[in-house]
Design an enzyme around this catalytic site. Structure first.
Site, short mmCIF file in Angstrom:
data_model
loop_
_atom_site.label_atom_id
_atom_site.label_comp_id
_atom_site.label_asym_id
_atom_site.label_seq_id
_atom_site.Cartn_x
_atom_site.Cartn_y
_atom_site.Cartn_z
N ASP A 1 74.91 40.81 41.73
CA ASP A 1 74.47 39.52 42.26
C ASP A 1 75.65 38.57 42.45
OD1 ASP A 1 72.00 40.67 41.81
OD2 ASP A 1 71.76 39.71 39.86
N SER A 2 76.42 38.35 41.38
CA SER A 2 77.54 37.41 41.49
C SER A 2 78.65 37.98 42.38
CB SER A 2 78.09 37.06 40.11
OG SER A 2 78.64 38.19 39.47
N SER A 3 78.76 39.31 42.42
CA SER A 3 79.77 39.92 43.29
C SER A 3 79.44 39.67 44.76
CB SER A 3 79.86 41.43 43.03
OG SER A 3 80.26 41.68 41.71
N SER B 1 80.42 37.39 37.40
CA SER B 1 80.26 38.21 36.20
C SER B 1 80.68 39.65 36.41
CB SER B 1 78.80 38.18 35.75
OG SER B 1 77.99 38.90 36.67
N GLY B 2 80.73 40.08 37.68
CA GLY B 2 81.03 41.48 37.97
C GLY B 2 79.79 42.29 38.29
N GLY B 3 78.61 41.69 38.04
CA GLY B 3 77.37 42.33 38.43
C GLY B 3 77.18 42.24 39.93
N HIS C 1 45.55 42.00 45.25
CA HIS C 1 46.93 41.66 45.60
C HIS C 1 47.56 42.80 46.43
CE1 HIS C 1 47.58 37.99 43.19
NE2 HIS C 1 46.65 38.51 42.40
N CYS D 1 43.61 36.53 46.60
CA CYS D 1 43.12 36.23 45.25
C CYS D 1 42.75 34.75 45.14
CB CYS D 1 44.16 36.66 44.22
SG CYS D 1 43.48 36.78 42.54
N GLU E 1 50.28 42.72 47.95
CA GLU E 1 51.74 42.64 47.90
C GLU E 1 52.36 43.44 46.78
OE1 GLU E 1 50.34 38.95 45.53
OE2 GLU E 1 49.62 40.31 47.09
#
Length: 506
Positions: A222-224, A218-220, A164, A77, A166
């Protein structure tokens, strides 16, 4: 290890290029368009898209040396426009701007586009287009609106596409990238999640040395994943902190603490709910909410860090979609909304940030979680925003409104799981709207809250479509929310996609 360098000109989709290439088993690294990069083991260069026009006074442009080092180049692009400018092609505003699907048509057999790709759908997103080919270039594919949809200069080993490849909507886009990476660049598939894990552990140890790291948990997912990764890398030098900000889902604090205990990761619990809610009192603007939450988290972490002598770092579960929607990090990308752990951080932050997942998407984080031994319940949890229910309570945040939303949201998740569709959708949650509507309950007039149901399907969170849930399931959710949650008399279903909407309402 072979790698592909992606020069970032600020496209919202730059990381998707890297992600697709990594899925092919080849390491891809994003660098700013104007920054030097180590050419060791580099097999090819990709020029990303951009929100800029090549005619802007401050249009981002790379060094001409990029075209002189002899590596294969693919312009995407805006990347095509960059190539055209350097080689004296003509770019002009298109008479008909092209945003959305188009059909690619093969004009000449070439290394990038073959008969199998001919006639497939590609995704366009441009206002300018190539009008006159640079000397030495030829057109090898076109669409109805773009006569030069794919061009090449085989002598210089340069290819460029107007669309694009991708994005998910380019049906054979990954195949096009594979042809560039393997057939043109000659790269080998010698990168995987094990390499990423090993690299991150080494980088964390080298960065931290003998200092301590405080981690926001946080328990999610990502943070876990970050917590387990940090624990694996530096052990007791990682201080995981779970802050109850008063904006959590129903029974979330208890669930998180018990789960980490099973994982063998020590987590410190801090109840700061009163502080957060006091600071958010009367705040309606979503950007202000995010920034207040980000600043308050930092204040809490600073206070905890003062109890230790050697805490220098803050670890966060920031993902790339958070980054590209918040701020320009590697290229001049447009800000969509601030995330509390990116754009919401104060400028006088006294911690050095460690964000090992910063360039990963959610599905990649889940694969990493599996490598770290997390169970499926952790790995498959739906994304939950860092600002929590603050951005799902539209308008003013009060304890009463939070309680209404918690109860409604718990019913949504329970019914989605009962119907065995929880793992089939990207995200499902309730939103409390800042309006009341008239209803009838027990032959009496009511004037109560409206809850919106948001359920979306997505591959990576960059784009999403609303989920076509069965009417029977929607009916059960609506019936339970209205009958069981005091203060709600209407449920509506959000049927907007991303874009133009975002997944979260704020």
């Amino acid at each position: 290890m072979d790698k592909i360098i992606i020069l970032d000109f600020g496209s919202q989709y730059t990381q998707l290029i890297a992600r697709k290439i990594r899925e092919l088993g080849v390491y891809a690294e994003i660098v700013p368009f104007n920054r030097y990069f180590d050419k060791t083991d580099v097999k090819g260069i990709i020029l990303s898209g951009s929100p800029s026009s090549i005619y802007d006074n401050d249009a981002p442009l790379p060094s001409r040396e990029i075209f002189e080092i002899g590596l294969p180049i693919l312009g995407i692009c805006y990347g095509m426009q960059v190539i055209a400018k350097f080689f004296s092609g003509k770019i002009a505003p298109s008479k008909k701007r092209e945003y959305g699907p188009a059909i690619i048509r093969l004009k000449k057999k070439n290394e990038l586009i073959d008969e199998e790709i001919d006639g497939s759908v590609v995704w366009m997103s441009h206002g300018d287009r190539l009008e006159e080919l640079p000397e030495g270039f030829e057109s090898v594919a076109y669409t109805d609106n773009s006569p030069f949809a794919v061009v090449q200069n085989t002598k210089r080993r340069i290819w460029a596409v107007q669309f694009h490849p991708e994005v998910h909507h380019s049906k054979k886009g990954k195949q096009i990238l594979a042809r560039f990476v393997f057939d043109i660049c000659g790269a080998e598939a010698n990168w995987n999640m094990e390499n990423f894990l090993e690299t991150q552990i080494n980088q964390i140890r080298e960065t931290v040395k003998n200092k301590r790291v405080i981690g926001a948990v946080s328990g999610g997912v990502d943070s876990s994943v970050v917590a387990v990764l940090m624990n694996k890398a530096i052990g007791e030098n990682f201080i995981g902190v779970f802050v109850n900000n008063g904006l959590l889902r129903k029974n979330e604090a208890q669930y998180v603490l018990e789960s980490f205990k099973k994982l063998g990761v020590n987590i410190r619990y801090v109840d700061a709910s009163e502080l957060f809610l006091e600071r958010l009192k009367g705040v309606i603007d979503p950007e202000k909410k995010r920034k207040i939450i980000g600043h308050t988290f930092i204040d809490v972490f600073r206070e905890i860090a003062e109890e230790y002598d050697d805490v220098e770092f803050l670890a966060q579960g920031t993902l790339y979609p958070d980054v590209i929607e918040s701020v320009s990090v590697k290229g001049p990308s447009a800000t969509i909304k601030s995330h509390h752990n990116v754009g919401g951080l104060p400028k006088d932050l006294n911690f050095k940030l460690i964000e090992p997942l910063r360039e990963l998407f959610k599905d990649e984080v889940r694969r990493l979680g599996k490598k770290l031994g997390l169970d499926d319940e952790f790995i498959n949890r739906h994304p939950f925003p860092g600002p929590g229910l603050a951005i799902r309570v539209i308008g003013e945040i009060t304890q009463e409104r939070l309680n209404v939303l918690r109860e409604a949201d718990a019913i949504v998740i329970e019914e989605i799981k009962k119907a065995s569709v929880y793992n089939d959708v990207w995200q499902a949650f309730a939103v409390l709207l800042p309006i009341s509507t008239v209803g009838v309950m027990g032959d009496k007039r009511t004037y109560e809250n409206v809850v919106a149901l948001r359920v979306v399907e997505s591959v990576d969170g960059m784009t999403a479509d609303w989920s076509r849930l069965p009417y029977e399931l929607l009916g059960r959710i609506s019936n339970r929310v209205i009958n069981e949650v005091e203060g709600v008399n209407r449920v509506v279903y959000d049927i907007s996609s991303k874009p133009p909407s975002t997944i979260e309402w704020e």
